[in-house]
Design a protein around this motif. Structure first.
Motif, mmCIF file in Angstrom:
data_model
loop_
_atom_site.group_PDB
_atom_site.id
_atom_site.type_symbol
_atom_site.label_atom_id
_atom_site.label_comp_id
_atom_site.label_asym_id
_atom_site.label_seq_id
_atom_site.Cartn_x
_atom_site.Cartn_y
_atom_site.Cartn_z
ATOM 1 N N GLU A 103 4.295 10.151 0.726
ATOM 2 C CA GLU A 103 3.164 9.902 -0.149
ATOM 3 C C GLU A 103 2.043 9.323 0.686
ATOM 4 O O GLU A 103 2.292 8.633 1.673
ATOM 5 C CB GLU A 103 3.544 8.902 -1.242
ATOM 6 C CG GLU A 103 4.496 9.451 -2.261
ATOM 7 C CD GLU A 103 4.661 8.489 -3.420
ATOM 8 O OE1 GLU A 103 3.638 8.051 -3.974
ATOM 9 O OE2 GLU A 103 5.805 8.170 -3.730
ATOM 10 N N ARG A 111 -5.643 -1.845 -1.620
ATOM 11 C CA ARG A 111 -4.754 -2.969 -1.322
ATOM 12 C C ARG A 111 -5.445 -4.297 -1.602
ATOM 13 O O ARG A 111 -4.839 -5.217 -2.161
ATOM 14 C CB ARG A 111 -4.278 -2.906 0.135
ATOM 15 C CG ARG A 111 -3.247 -1.814 0.376
ATOM 16 C CD ARG A 111 -2.549 -1.939 1.720
ATOM 17 N NE ARG A 111 -3.434 -2.068 2.856
ATOM 18 C CZ ARG A 111 -3.962 -1.049 3.533
ATOM 19 N NH1 ARG A 111 -3.683 0.188 3.177
ATOM 20 N NH2 ARG A 111 -4.761 -1.262 4.558
ATOM 21 N N LYS A 130 5.209 -4.965 1.155
ATOM 22 C CA LYS A 130 5.002 -4.076 0.007
ATOM 23 C C LYS A 130 3.561 -3.568 -0.019
ATOM 24 O O LYS A 130 3.306 -2.414 -0.326
ATOM 25 C CB LYS A 130 5.325 -4.820 -1.287
ATOM 26 C CG LYS A 130 5.122 -4.007 -2.539
ATOM 27 C CD LYS A 130 5.481 -4.809 -3.767
ATOM 28 C CE LYS A 130 5.214 -4.021 -5.034
ATOM 29 N NZ LYS A 130 5.544 -4.794 -6.239
ATOM 30 N N LEU A 134 2.168 0.287 0.532
ATOM 31 C CA LEU A 134 1.866 0.640 -0.853
ATOM 32 C C LEU A 134 1.342 2.074 -0.920
ATOM 33 O O LEU A 134 0.445 2.453 -0.177
ATOM 34 C CB LEU A 134 0.815 -0.338 -1.388
ATOM 35 C CG LEU A 134 0.496 -0.328 -2.865
ATOM 36 C CD1 LEU A 134 1.718 -0.745 -3.674
ATOM 37 C CD2 LEU A 134 -0.653 -1.278 -3.148
ATOM 38 N N SER A 135 1.916 2.873 -1.800
ATOM 39 C CA SER A 135 1.464 4.254 -1.912
ATOM 40 C C SER A 135 0.182 4.315 -2.746
ATOM 41 O O SER A 135 -0.105 3.420 -3.540
ATOM 42 C CB SER A 135 2.540 5.128 -2.551
ATOM 43 O OG SER A 135 2.652 4.846 -3.928
ATOM 44 N N ARG A 137 -0.493 6.304 -5.190
ATOM 45 C CA ARG A 137 -0.167 6.434 -6.612
ATOM 46 C C ARG A 137 0.246 5.086 -7.218
ATOM 47 O O ARG A 137 -0.183 4.728 -8.315
ATOM 48 C CB ARG A 137 0.951 7.463 -6.789
ATOM 49 C CG ARG A 137 1.268 7.763 -8.225
ATOM 50 C CD ARG A 137 2.260 8.867 -8.409
ATOM 51 N NE ARG A 137 3.242 8.953 -7.341
ATOM 52 C CZ ARG A 137 3.870 10.053 -7.008
ATOM 53 N NH1 ARG A 137 3.648 11.163 -7.654
ATOM 54 N NH2 ARG A 137 4.765 10.064 -6.043
ATOM 55 N N THR A 138 1.042 4.315 -6.502
ATOM 56 C CA THR A 138 1.460 3.003 -6.997
ATOM 57 C C THR A 138 0.268 2.056 -7.078
ATOM 58 O O THR A 138 0.137 1.296 -8.040
ATOM 59 C CB THR A 138 2.563 2.411 -6.093
ATOM 60 O OG1 THR A 138 3.657 3.321 -6.064
ATOM 61 C CG2 THR A 138 3.026 1.060 -6.596
ATOM 62 N N ALA A 139 -0.605 2.116 -6.081
ATOM 63 C CA ALA A 139 -1.805 1.264 -6.105
ATOM 64 C C ALA A 139 -2.666 1.595 -7.315
ATOM 65 O O ALA A 139 -3.145 0.684 -8.012
ATOM 66 C CB ALA A 139 -2.606 1.444 -4.817
ATOM 67 N N GLU A 140 -2.850 2.871 -7.591
ATOM 68 C CA GLU A 140 -3.651 3.269 -8.761
ATOM 69 C C GLU A 140 -3.033 2.742 -10.049
ATOM 70 O O GLU A 140 -3.740 2.225 -10.921
ATOM 71 C CB GLU A 140 -3.764 4.797 -8.822
ATOM 72 C CG GLU A 140 -4.656 5.384 -7.764
ATOM 73 C CD GLU A 140 -4.609 6.905 -7.692
ATOM 74 O OE1 GLU A 140 -3.720 7.521 -8.333
ATOM 75 O OE2 GLU A 140 -5.458 7.474 -6.993
ATOM 76 N N ARG A 141 -1.711 2.833 -10.149
ATOM 77 C CA ARG A 141 -1.009 2.348 -11.337
ATOM 78 C C ARG A 141 -1.141 0.834 -11.483
ATOM 79 O O ARG A 141 -1.421 0.323 -12.572
ATOM 80 C CB ARG A 141 0.463 2.748 -11.277
ATOM 81 C CG ARG A 141 1.241 2.407 -12.537
ATOM 82 C CD ARG A 141 2.715 2.733 -12.424
ATOM 83 N NE ARG A 141 3.395 2.165 -11.274
ATOM 84 C CZ ARG A 141 3.743 0.879 -11.160
ATOM 85 N NH1 ARG A 141 3.471 0.041 -12.124
ATOM 86 N NH2 ARG A 141 4.361 0.444 -10.075
ATOM 87 N N LEU A 142 -0.979 0.098 -10.379
ATOM 88 C CA LEU A 142 -1.087 -1.363 -10.420
ATOM 89 C C LEU A 142 -2.507 -1.805 -10.776
ATOM 90 O O LEU A 142 -2.697 -2.745 -11.561
ATOM 91 C CB LEU A 142 -0.663 -1.974 -9.083
ATOM 92 C CG LEU A 142 0.821 -1.935 -8.769
ATOM 93 C CD1 LEU A 142 1.080 -2.368 -7.339
ATOM 94 C CD2 LEU A 142 1.595 -2.803 -9.753
ATOM 95 N N GLU A 145 -3.056 -1.184 -14.466
ATOM 96 C CA GLU A 145 -2.340 -2.202 -15.250
ATOM 97 C C GLU A 145 -3.050 -3.547 -15.172
ATOM 98 O O GLU A 145 -3.245 -4.225 -16.191
ATOM 99 C CB GLU A 145 -0.914 -2.345 -14.719
ATOM 100 C CG GLU A 145 -0.099 -3.427 -15.398
ATOM 101 C CD GLU A 145 1.261 -3.636 -14.736
ATOM 102 O OE1 GLU A 145 1.828 -4.717 -14.927
ATOM 103 O OE2 GLU A 145 1.745 -2.724 -14.028
#
Length: 157
Positions: A103, A111, A130, A134-135, A137-142, A145
């Protein structure tokens, strides 16, 4: 393996178990004449024991599973018979680190935004490692949120 006698097969098995057979694919072995197999046996007998490491059963089972699932198409089940641990490791690495499985990493700005949302209490924290890995996609989700929690005034414990 039509050109290999049971005696030759037994010798190859013993040489493999003793770490004297470098490893050979089923297709290559199939292409050998009986004389070629005898030459391979003679050459392997001159190799010091434990020069090559036979593949452990756990690795063999993992590769077998990958072959059967279609994730590893470069080798066949028969190729595993005389495969060394080095070749097995290479194949596992190829499957687990292929470009398809990677990814994109989060940008520096993402970040920083995630760290700030954590510092402000809008999302839960994590280790420095972490954030380094950090990917995208995960950064966008975090971030999504955290911004949603900020809008709603929700702080994480």
């Amino acid at each position: 393996m039509t050109h290999i006698t049971p005696i030759q097969s037994g010798k190859l098995d013993a040489l493999y178990a003793n770490g004297q057979l470098e490893g050979i694919s089923a297709a290559e072995l199939e292409s050998f004449s009986s004389e070629d197999v005898e030459d391979l046996i003679r050459q392997s007998e001159n190799v010091l024991p434990h020069t090559y490491r036979p593949m452990p059963e756990a690795m063999r089972a993992e590769l077998l599973s990958l072959i059967r699932s279609g994730d590893l198409t470069q080798v066949t089940e028969a190729d595993l018979k005389y495969m060394t641990v080095n070749m097995g490791s290479v194949l596992l690495w190829m499957v687990t680190s292929s470009e398809l499985n990677r990814e994109k990493l989060a940008t520096r700005a993402q970040r920083k935004r995630v760290k700030r949302l954590i510092a402000e209490g809008f999302i839960r924290g994590g280790s420095a490692g972490k954030f380094r890995n950090l990917s995208l996609r995960t950064a966008e989700r975090l971030i999504e949120e955290g911004e949603r929690n900020a809008l709603n005034g929700v702080r994480m414990k």
